[in-house]
Design an enzyme around this catalytic site. Structure first.
Site, short mmCIF file in Angstrom:
data_model
loop_
_atom_site.label_atom_id
_atom_site.label_comp_id
_atom_site.label_asym_id
_atom_site.label_seq_id
_atom_site.Cartn_x
_atom_site.Cartn_y
_atom_site.Cartn_z
N ARG A 153 0.86 -1.18 0.00
CA ARG A 153 0.00 0.00 0.00
C ARG A 153 0.90 1.23 0.00
NH1 ARG A 153 -3.34 -2.79 -1.58
NH2 ARG A 153 -5.43 -3.24 -0.78
N ASP B 212 4.22 -0.34 -7.06
CA ASP B 212 2.95 -0.70 -7.70
C ASP B 212 1.81 0.04 -7.02
OD1 ASP B 212 1.34 -2.33 -9.51
OD2 ASP B 212 0.63 -3.35 -7.70
N GLU C 129 -2.80 7.45 -4.74
CA GLU C 129 -3.30 6.80 -5.97
C GLU C 129 -4.82 6.83 -6.11
OE1 GLU C 129 -1.89 2.65 -5.12
OE2 GLU C 129 -4.00 2.11 -5.28
N HIS D 44 -0.96 -0.24 -9.61
CA HIS D 44 -1.65 -1.17 -8.70
C HIS D 44 -2.18 -2.37 -9.50
CE1 HIS D 44 -3.84 -1.35 -4.58
NE2 HIS D 44 -3.67 -2.57 -5.05
#
Ligand code: NAD
Length: 326
Positions: free
Chosen positions: A231, A255, A260, A292
């Site tokens: 996260r 990622d 985000e 993600h």
């Protein structure tokens, strides 16, 4: 049950249909759940969401007023849920705690390998017919020390991969699970100090927020590789950018990104004001950012759909839901 499922991308529909077998009446909505889209939940029993949906207290309270009894997330992470608000309003919550840990582990290693061997730069140069080798030197993973922070399902799956490369795998976990094979367990500081590659595999909680910050980066090896597929909030991105610019962090693979929400999963090419922190990170060749997508394999998508439908089935029968979040 009558269900509304938010943040449904076109590619997910076949997996959900296969899992559901027409048992539940599911309305599929492309947009995320939020106060602007909450009206789709009118008349439903349950709501299905994903990692970047807004399941904060105002949304939970509104859903409760509308008679929603259940919210299931297709993700493993539950940091988007306001668990207290749901408990207060008698809404049951569930997630998919484990699905294809290998999907995320393999993506984390893909980021590490791509950064190390300059795969993206080599490909971009090659497309211009520039086949020089300058700037493409990497290092062997064999014999290097990999530090895993979080040794749950994904941490253990990635340990197996790095062991296969011939790395020394060390790790830290608050719970230190039993029966770890080929992972040397150490304190957090020792893992940070000894690792050539650090990979984060923790949930985002108040205790893990910014677990990687200027102070923790300071004790890492110079030129360390840092990979975050968990996260965004685990990493203080401003501190990471500063460490990159000073050469303290040698490679950064992300990622996930702390800002985000509302950005990843959609096309923002035409936005006039783009996230400047992300833009600054992107100017560095030793940074790779993916949106993600570590979970994005067909196996993982099917498991996420199957487990979500199973949660709805059990709720409907008033049976115990193993992944219910209390
Ligand atoms: P898991 O629950 O199996 O493992 C998490 C581990 O973290 C546990 O062993 C736990 O003891 C440890 N932990 C919790 N709090 C800690 C703390 N304060 N300090 C040290 N250790 C702590 O979870 P998992 O399946 O391995 O997934 C890890 C995370 O990966 C998820 O929470 C989710 O946020 C993220 N994830 C990302 C994607 C993606 O697509 N990028 C997909 C799935 C999961």
């Amino acid at each position: 049950m009558k269900v509304v499922a938010y943040s449904i991308k076109p590619f997910e529909k076949e997996f959900l249909a296969k899992a559901n077998k027409k048992k539940h009446e599911i309305t599929l909505i492309a947009n995320p759940l939020g106060l602007e889209t909450i009206a789709y939940a009118e008349g439903k029993d349950a709501v299905v969401v994903f990692a970047n949906d807004d399941v904060s207290a105002p949304v939970v309270n509104k859903l409760a007023d509308m008679g929603i009894k259940y919210i299931a997330t297709r993700s493993a992470g539950t940091d988007h849920f306001d668990k207290e608000a749901a408990a207060e309003r008698g809404i049951s919550l569930a997630n998919v705690p484990v699905y294809s840990s290998q999907a995320i582990a393999e993506h984390a290693v893909a980021l590490a390998l791509s950064l190390n061997r300059h795969i993206i730069e080599a490909h971009e140069h090659g497309q211009q017919f520039d086949f020089k080798l300058n700037g493409l030197i990497g290092f062997n993973f064999f014999g290097k020390t990999v530090g895993l922070i979080g040794l749950g399902h994904i941490g253990q799956a990635i340990a197996a991969i790095y062991n296969g490369f011939g790395c020394r795998v060390i790790g830290y976990d608050i719970a230190m699970p039993d029966g770890l094979i080929d992972i040397e367990s150490l304190s957090l500081d020792e893992v940070l100090r000894q690792s050539d590659i650090i990979s984060l595999h923790l949930p985002l909680t108040p205790a893990t927020k910014y677990i990687i910050n200027a102070a923790s980066i300071a004790i890492m090896k110079n030129g360390v590789m840092l990979i975050n597929t968990s996260r965004g909030g685990l990493l203080n991105t401003i501190d990471a950018l500063e460490a990159l610019e000073q050469g303290k962090i040698g490679y950064l693979g992300m990622d996930v990104y702390e800002h985000e929400k509302g950005l990843f999963f959609e096309d923002h090419q035409q936005d006039l004001n783009k996230d400047s922190l992300l833009q600054k990170l992107m100017t560095h060749d030793n940074v790779i950012i993916t949106p993600h997508q570590a979970f994005l394999t067909s196996e993982a998508l099917q498991q996420m759909a199957d487990e979500t439908i199973k949660n709805l089935d059990l709720w409907q029968k008033d049976r115990f839901v193993l992944s219910e979040i209390i």
